[in-house]
Design an enzyme around this catalytic site. Structure first.
Site, PDB file in Angstrom:
ATOM      1  N   LYS A   1       6.436   5.760   3.915  1.00 49.47           N
ATOM      2  CA  LYS A   1       5.216   5.764   4.743  1.00 49.47           C
ATOM      3  C   LYS A   1       5.582   5.596   6.209  1.00 49.47           C
ATOM      4  O   LYS A   1       6.660   5.109   6.556  1.00 49.47           O
ATOM      5  CB  LYS A   1       4.245   4.652   4.329  1.00 49.47           C
ATOM      6  CG  LYS A   1       4.775   3.205   4.447  1.00 49.47           C
ATOM      7  CD  LYS A   1       4.622   2.559   5.811  1.00 49.47           C
ATOM      8  CE  LYS A   1       5.328   1.213   5.898  1.00 49.47           C
ATOM      9  NZ  LYS A   1       5.620   0.730   7.211  1.00 49.47           N
TER      10      LYS A   1
ATOM     11  N   ASP B   1       3.003  -4.027   1.447  1.00 52.79           N
ATOM     12  CA  ASP B   1       2.948  -2.562   1.478  1.00 52.79           C
ATOM     13  C   ASP B   1       3.009  -1.927   0.088  1.00 52.79           C
ATOM     14  O   ASP B   1       2.886  -0.710  -0.037  1.00 52.79           O
ATOM     15  CB  ASP B   1       4.125  -2.005   2.292  1.00 52.79           C
ATOM     16  CG  ASP B   1       4.035  -2.351   3.777  1.00 52.79           C
ATOM     17  OD1 ASP B   1       3.002  -2.907   4.202  1.00 52.79           O
ATOM     18  OD2 ASP B   1       5.010  -2.064   4.498  1.00 52.79           O
TER      19      ASP B   1
HETATM   20  O1  C5P Z   1       4.598  -8.763   2.445  1.00 52.63           O
HETATM   21  P1  C5P Z   1       6.041  -8.609   2.743  1.00 52.63           P
HETATM   22  O2  C5P Z   1       6.901  -9.451   1.868  1.00 52.63           O
HETATM   23  O3  C5P Z   1       6.496  -7.211   2.790  1.00 52.63           O
HETATM   24  O4  C5P Z   1       6.251  -9.175   4.229  1.00 52.63           O
HETATM   25  C1  C5P Z   1       7.522  -9.467   4.738  1.00 52.63           C
HETATM   26  C2  C5P Z   1       7.368 -10.396   5.929  1.00 52.63           C
HETATM   27  O5  C5P Z   1       6.678  -9.699   6.994  1.00 52.63           O
HETATM   28  C3  C5P Z   1       6.530 -11.633   5.678  1.00 52.63           C
HETATM   29  O6  C5P Z   1       7.311 -12.665   5.162  1.00 52.63           O
HETATM   30  C4  C5P Z   1       5.986 -11.959   7.062  1.00 52.63           C
HETATM   31  O7  C5P Z   1       6.962 -12.632   7.834  1.00 52.63           O
HETATM   32  C5  C5P Z   1       5.800 -10.589   7.682  1.00 52.63           C
HETATM   33  N1  C5P Z   1       4.415 -10.097   7.567  1.00 52.63           N
HETATM   34  C6  C5P Z   1       3.432 -10.664   8.356  1.00 52.63           C
HETATM   35  N2  C5P Z   1       2.137 -10.216   8.255  1.00 52.63           N
HETATM   36  C7  C5P Z   1       1.814  -9.218   7.410  1.00 52.63           C
HETATM   37  C8  C5P Z   1       2.812  -8.613   6.598  1.00 52.63           C
HETATM   38  C9  C5P Z   1       4.112  -9.074   6.698  1.00 52.63           C
HETATM   39  O8  C5P Z   1       3.695 -11.573   9.149  1.00 52.63           O
HETATM   40  N3  C5P Z   1       0.568  -8.788   7.355  1.00 52.63           N
END
Ligand code: C5P
Length: 297
Positions: free
Chosen positions: A8, A135
């Site tokens: 994406k 995601d």
């Molecule tokens: O959700 P995911 O594990 O992919 O996110 C990785 C990191 O990205 C999270 O630990 C956070 O630090 C950051 N993040 C965030 N806000 C979001 C998505 C991700 O701060 N909406």
């Protein structure tokens, strides 16, 4: 079972204030593009993963692997012990801001749902996906969609045509968490209050009518300044794309992949060639979107 899952790019990534749970509320307009990983699931006693293809040496194959975590979460949801040997054929850049890990998790969910004969509906898979990563739900559905909350609450968006892109791949990845942290640090330094993220109406219209010129001038990414601070060498890559006629040039998600919107498929091919020929990018890949999400093939 073989599942194909797309990468994406975020055509709008508006990052709200930091929440108490460490995440940020977003307006995140996802767009699935034709760079794919494949996830194969075969019957086995336990859950294992093997990674082949480009950059496979950069992907962990231990319990931190997102596809293993996805298969485990699915088995837990079904309330039974299942096994699967997962083989991932990687084409999506690793830690590149293109949701490669999320794609593999989504692929594992769809492949194991089929392999184990669970027949779970997409709603159940979406719920499990949201717990695995912000995601991952989008990787299941693909197309173009607006994500709110952490990005996991999705509403699909019809688009009025196909858009043509070029992706300049960078050496080495960027950790999503560190790019968000850098974004917070830059914002704290200005002292300004962070506004609540808003959907860009002009961008919505451009997507709906399939107007690449309007889409190009409305691309935005609140993580870009942070990614450029961490990887200053990306700025000349973005400039080179603009000089070669890109309708828009942005860092993809948390980077370091750079995304360029082209006029059409021919322009995308030419742009990819110019970026590599001039040394602005060591690898540039042409792709189109939107494409569908995780699908059994
Ligand atoms: O959700 P995911 O594990 O992919 O996110 C990785 C990191 O990205 C999270 O630990 C956070 O630090 C950051 N993040 C965030 N806000 C979001 C998505 C991700 O701060 N909406």
């Amino acid at each position: 079972m073989t599942v194909r899952v797309p990468a994406k790019v975020n055509v709008q990534l508006s990052v709200g204030p930091l929440r108490e749970d460490g995440y940020h509320d977003l307006v995140n307009v996802f767009h699935a593009v034709s760079i794919f990983d494949e996830v194969v699931a075969k019957e086995s006693e336990s859950i294992t993963v093997q990674v082949d293809g480009k950059w496979s040496d950069q992907v962990p194959v231990d319990d931190t692997n997102l596809a293993i975590r996805a298969a485990r979460a699915l088995a837990k949801h079904a309330g039974r012990t299942y096994g699967a040997d997962l083989v991932i054929q990687k084409d999506i850049p690793v830690a590149g801001g293109m949701a490669g890990g999320s794609a593999d998790a989504a692929g594992a969910l769809v492949a194991c749902n089929e392999l184990w004969g669970l027949g779970l509906p997409i709603e159940d898979l979406m719920e499990i996906a949201g717990d695995l990563g912000s995601d991952v739900p989008f990787s299941l559905i693909g197309g173009t969609a607006v994500g709110t909350g952490r990005g996991e609450q999705l509403s699909e968006l019809p688009t009025g045509g196909t858009f043509h892109w070029v992706f300049a791949l960078a050496n080495g990845g960027l950790s999503t968490a560190s790019v968000y942290a850098e974004c917070d640090r830059l914002r704290a330094a200005t002292g300004a209050q962070v506004p609540w993220p808003q959907l860009n109406d002009s961008l919505m219209e451009a997507l709906g009518t399939g107007d690449a010129y309007a889409l190009g001038s409305n691309l935005s990414n609140d993580l870009q300044a942070a990614a450029l601070n961490l990887r200053p060498e990306l700025a000349p890559t973005l400039d080179a794309g603009r000089q070669h006629g890109a309708l828009g040039a942005i860092v993809s998600g948390s980077g370091p992949t750079c995304a360029f919107l082209a006029i059409d498929a021919t322009h995308a091919r030419d742009l990819a060639q110019s970026l590599t020929a001039t040394g602005a990018a060591h690898t540039a890949v042409a792709a189109h979107g939107p494409v569908q999400g995780a699908v059994l093939i």
